[in-house]
Design a protein around this motif. Structure first.
Motif, PDB file in Angstrom:
ATOM      1  N   ILE A   1       1.083  -1.229   0.193  1.00  0.00           N
ATOM      2  CA  ILE A   1      -0.295  -0.749   0.153  1.00  0.00           C
ATOM      3  C   ILE A   1       0.937   1.334   0.044  1.00  0.00           C
ATOM      4  N   LEU A   2       2.369   1.064   1.030  1.00  0.00           N
ATOM      5  CA  LEU A   2       2.413   2.566   0.472  1.00  0.00           C
ATOM      6  C   LEU A   2       3.299   2.817  -0.485  1.00  0.00           C
ATOM      7  N   CYS A   3       3.538   1.384  -1.293  1.00  0.00           N
ATOM      8  CA  CYS A   3       4.727   1.296  -2.722  1.00  0.00           C
ATOM      9  C   CYS A   3       3.508   2.221  -3.457  1.00  0.00           C
ATOM     10  N   ALA A   4       2.381   1.856  -3.709  1.00  0.00           N
ATOM     11  CA  ALA A   4       1.601   2.069  -4.288  1.00  0.00           C
ATOM     12  C   ALA A   4       0.876   3.682  -4.402  1.00  0.00           C
ATOM     13  N   LEU A   5       0.974   4.140  -2.790  1.00  0.00           N
ATOM     14  CA  LEU A   5       0.498   5.700  -2.676  1.00  0.00           C
ATOM     15  C   LEU A   5       1.743   6.682  -3.059  1.00  0.00           C
ATOM     16  N   ILE A   6       3.528   5.910  -2.620  1.00  0.00           N
ATOM     17  CA  ILE A   6       4.087   6.526  -3.222  1.00  0.00           C
ATOM     18  C   ILE A   6       3.862   7.200  -4.908  1.00  0.00           C
ATOM     19  N   LEU A   7       3.719   5.173  -5.590  1.00  0.00           N
ATOM     20  CA  LEU A   7       3.531   5.301  -7.012  1.00  0.00           C
ATOM     21  C   LEU A   7       2.779   6.982  -7.721  1.00  0.00           C
TER      22      LEU A   7
ATOM     23  N   ASP B   1      19.909   9.667 -12.558  1.00  0.00           N
ATOM     24  CA  ASP B   1      20.248  11.286 -12.024  1.00  0.00           C
ATOM     25  C   ASP B   1      21.345  11.148 -11.289  1.00  0.00           C
ATOM     26  N   TYR B   2      22.024   9.929 -10.961  1.00  0.00           N
ATOM     27  CA  TYR B   2      23.137  10.563 -10.444  1.00  0.00           C
ATOM     28  C   TYR B   2      22.778  10.375  -8.585  1.00  0.00           C
ATOM     29  N   ASP B   3      22.038  10.374  -8.407  1.00  0.00           N
ATOM     30  CA  ASP B   3      21.726  10.317  -7.065  1.00  0.00           C
ATOM     31  C   ASP B   3      20.623   9.564  -6.574  1.00  0.00           C
ATOM     32  N   ILE B   4      20.615   9.039  -5.193  1.00  0.00           N
ATOM     33  CA  ILE B   4      19.361   7.859  -5.080  1.00  0.00           C
ATOM     34  C   ILE B   4      18.359   7.816  -4.478  1.00  0.00           C
ATOM     35  N   SER B   5      17.314   8.478  -4.412  1.00  0.00           N
ATOM     36  CA  SER B   5      15.872   9.470  -3.878  1.00  0.00           C
ATOM     37  C   SER B   5      15.181   8.527  -3.902  1.00  0.00           C
ATOM     38  N   VAL B   6      14.212   9.270  -3.204  1.00  0.00           N
ATOM     39  CA  VAL B   6      12.427   8.250  -3.778  1.00  0.00           C
ATOM     40  C   VAL B   6      11.673   8.113  -4.981  1.00  0.00           C
ATOM     41  N   LEU B   7      12.557   9.325  -5.390  1.00  0.00           N
ATOM     42  CA  LEU B   7      12.321   9.135  -7.087  1.00  0.00           C
ATOM     43  C   LEU B   7      12.940   7.917  -7.919  1.00  0.00           C
ATOM     44  N   ASP B   8      13.841   7.021  -7.048  1.00  0.00           N
ATOM     45  CA  ASP B   8      14.094   6.040  -8.219  1.00  0.00           C
ATOM     46  C   ASP B   8      13.328   4.678  -7.305  1.00  0.00           C
ATOM     47  N   ALA B   9      12.513   4.854  -6.011  1.00  0.00           N
ATOM     48  CA  ALA B   9      11.674   3.711  -5.513  1.00  0.00           C
ATOM     49  C   ALA B   9      10.980   3.754  -6.909  1.00  0.00           C
ATOM     50  N   THR B  10      10.072   4.860  -6.541  1.00  0.00           N
ATOM     51  CA  THR B  10       8.790   5.566  -8.007  1.00  0.00           C
ATOM     52  C   THR B  10       9.208   4.809  -9.617  1.00  0.00           C
ATOM     53  N   TYR B  11      10.176   4.758  -9.866  1.00  0.00           N
ATOM     54  CA  TYR B  11      10.858   4.891 -11.359  1.00  0.00           C
ATOM     55  C   TYR B  11      10.818   3.315 -11.449  1.00  0.00           C
ATOM     56  N   VAL B  12      11.403   2.758  -9.728  1.00  0.00           N
ATOM     57  CA  VAL B  12      11.254   1.130 -10.150  1.00  0.00           C
ATOM     58  C   VAL B  12       9.807   0.156 -10.148  1.00  0.00           C
TER      59      VAL B  12
ATOM     60  N   MET C   1       7.359   1.974 -11.313  1.00  0.00           N
ATOM     61  CA  MET C   1       7.077   2.396 -12.716  1.00  0.00           C
ATOM     62  C   MET C   1       7.466   1.504 -13.431  1.00  0.00           C
ATOM     63  N   ILE C   2       8.441   0.576 -13.986  1.00  0.00           N
ATOM     64  CA  ILE C   2       8.814  -0.482 -14.388  1.00  0.00           C
ATOM     65  C   ILE C   2       8.276  -0.984 -14.254  1.00  0.00           C
ATOM     66  N   THR C   3       8.522  -2.704 -12.422  1.00  0.00           N
ATOM     67  CA  THR C   3       7.517  -3.041 -12.590  1.00  0.00           C
ATOM     68  C   THR C   3       5.057  -3.412 -12.791  1.00  0.00           C
ATOM     69  N   ALA C   4       5.238  -1.909 -13.312  1.00  0.00           N
ATOM     70  CA  ALA C   4       3.797  -1.435 -13.514  1.00  0.00           C
ATOM     71  C   ALA C   4       3.687  -1.336 -15.328  1.00  0.00           C
TER      72      ALA C   4
ATOM     73  N   LEU D   1       8.821  -4.541  -6.872  1.00  0.00           N
ATOM     74  CA  LEU D   1       8.773  -3.968  -5.634  1.00  0.00           C
ATOM     75  C   LEU D   1       9.653  -4.388  -4.328  1.00  0.00           C
ATOM     76  N   ARG D   2      10.459  -5.485  -4.430  1.00  0.00           N
ATOM     77  CA  ARG D   2      11.210  -5.423  -3.202  1.00  0.00           C
ATOM     78  C   ARG D   2      12.020  -4.384  -3.016  1.00  0.00           C
ATOM     79  N   ASP D   3      12.715  -3.841  -5.126  1.00  0.00           N
ATOM     80  CA  ASP D   3      14.260  -3.380  -5.082  1.00  0.00           C
ATOM     81  C   ASP D   3      13.368  -1.831  -4.787  1.00  0.00           C
ATOM     82  N   SER D   4      12.580  -2.216  -5.419  1.00  0.00           N
ATOM     83  CA  SER D   4      11.822  -0.552  -4.872  1.00  0.00           C
ATOM     84  C   SER D   4      11.565  -0.253  -2.799  1.00  0.00           C
ATOM     85  N   LEU D   5      11.753  -0.747  -1.887  1.00  0.00           N
ATOM     86  CA  LEU D   5      11.114  -1.138  -1.113  1.00  0.00           C
ATOM     87  C   LEU D   5      12.648  -0.998  -0.595  1.00  0.00           C
ATOM     88  N   ILE D   6      13.663  -1.686  -0.936  1.00  0.00           N
ATOM     89  CA  ILE D   6      14.814  -1.566  -0.500  1.00  0.00           C
ATOM     90  C   ILE D   6      15.898  -0.056  -0.299  1.00  0.00           C
TER      91      ILE D   6
END
Length: 265
Positions: free
Chosen positions: A8-14, A200-211, A213-216, A237-242
């Motif tokens: 659910i948390l992943c979905a909300l962030i997405l 973008d040479y940074d690790i952020s919440v946007l990367d979790a969102t990007y993952v 979107m890929i899985t979707a 989604l495991r990668d996104s959570l990590i």
């Protein structure tokens, strides 16, 4: 119960990030830094990227005994990054890797300079069985433009026919010996930054969102090694959570946050 909550948390962030995620993917266009060594172009590095500056010390078949040198750089464009293969802060073991063994090494770091000297004295014993000596250091490109990074060997002594021979003195090679010793510098850009899914040479919440979107099923450009942070061969989604846990400061397993260089694999 933990798994549904995580999903659910992943979905909300997405959902909240869909509107600006494409802009994040374009952040990699921050520009390039051109690296030169006394006018010779070494390469171009994306701003935000890390790279290895490496100097090969070519001494023929002679075994090194001691030496000292300086790496000079512009701190307005470059940041020296301390690193070692085991993740510790032992920068010296990284700067002189195991190809030069059993060194007594001293390295000093200042804004704009890395000063080092090394020795192995036992009579005139050298660093045996070493055919390619080198010094290397890791940097991060801070902004676009052109920056000089250079290396000077101040002094270097080697063993030849059971005698000590001065290869360099006061920054100049000894031209009375054959072959004449020399050094050459090069740069190597990283091939991956684990966790940086959107590039973008940074690790952020946007990367979790990007993952997510890929899985979707959304067709996005990405490197598998960057997005597959748990290294199980797939983006999930495991990668996104990590990534989310990593950004929250929670300790996670794996190599997320590591820069990967082909020469070190």
């Amino acid at each position: 119960m933990k798994k549904p909550i995580s999903l659910i948390l992943c979905a909300l962030i997405l959902i909240s990030a869909l509107s600006f995620a494409p802009a994040a993917a374009g952040a990699a266009s921050a520009g390039k830094l051109i690296l030169t060594d006394e006018g010779r172009q070494l390469g171009e590095i994306e701003v935000g990227n890390e790279f290895i500056f490496k100097v090969g010390l070519y001494t023929g078949d002679r075994d090194l005994i001691n030496g000292q040198g300086i790496v000079s750089y512009d701190p307005a464009y470059l940041a020296f990054v301390g690193y070692s293969a085991d993740g510790s802060s032992d920068w010296d073991s990284y700067c002189f890797p195991q190809k030069i063994i059993n060194t007594s090494l001293v390295t000093n770091y200042t804004a704009g300079g890395i000063y080092y000297n090394f020795s192995k004295y036992s009579g005139i014993e050298g660093f045996t069985n070493v055919k390619q000596h080198y010094f290397k250091a890791r940097f991060r490109a801070l902004k676009a433009g052109t920056a000089d990074i250079s290396h000077i060997i101040e002094v270097m002594t080697a063993r030849e026919n059971d005698e000590a021979v001065r290869l360099y003195n006061r920054g100049k090679a000894n031209e009375q010996i054959d072959p004449i010793p020399y050094s050459i510098s090069s740069v190597e850009a990283s091939s991956a930054y684990i966790g940086d899914a959107n590039g973008d040479y940074d690790i952020s919440v946007l990367d979790a969102t990007y993952v997510q979107m890929i899985t979707a099923g959304k067709k996005l450009d990405y490197k598998l090694i960057n997005a597959d942070v748990n290294n199980d061969g797939a983006v999930s989604l495991r990668d996104s959570l990590i990534i989310l846990r990593y950004k929250a400061g929670i300790k996670v397993l794996g190599d997320i946050g590591e820069w990967i260089f082909d020469s070190e694999q």
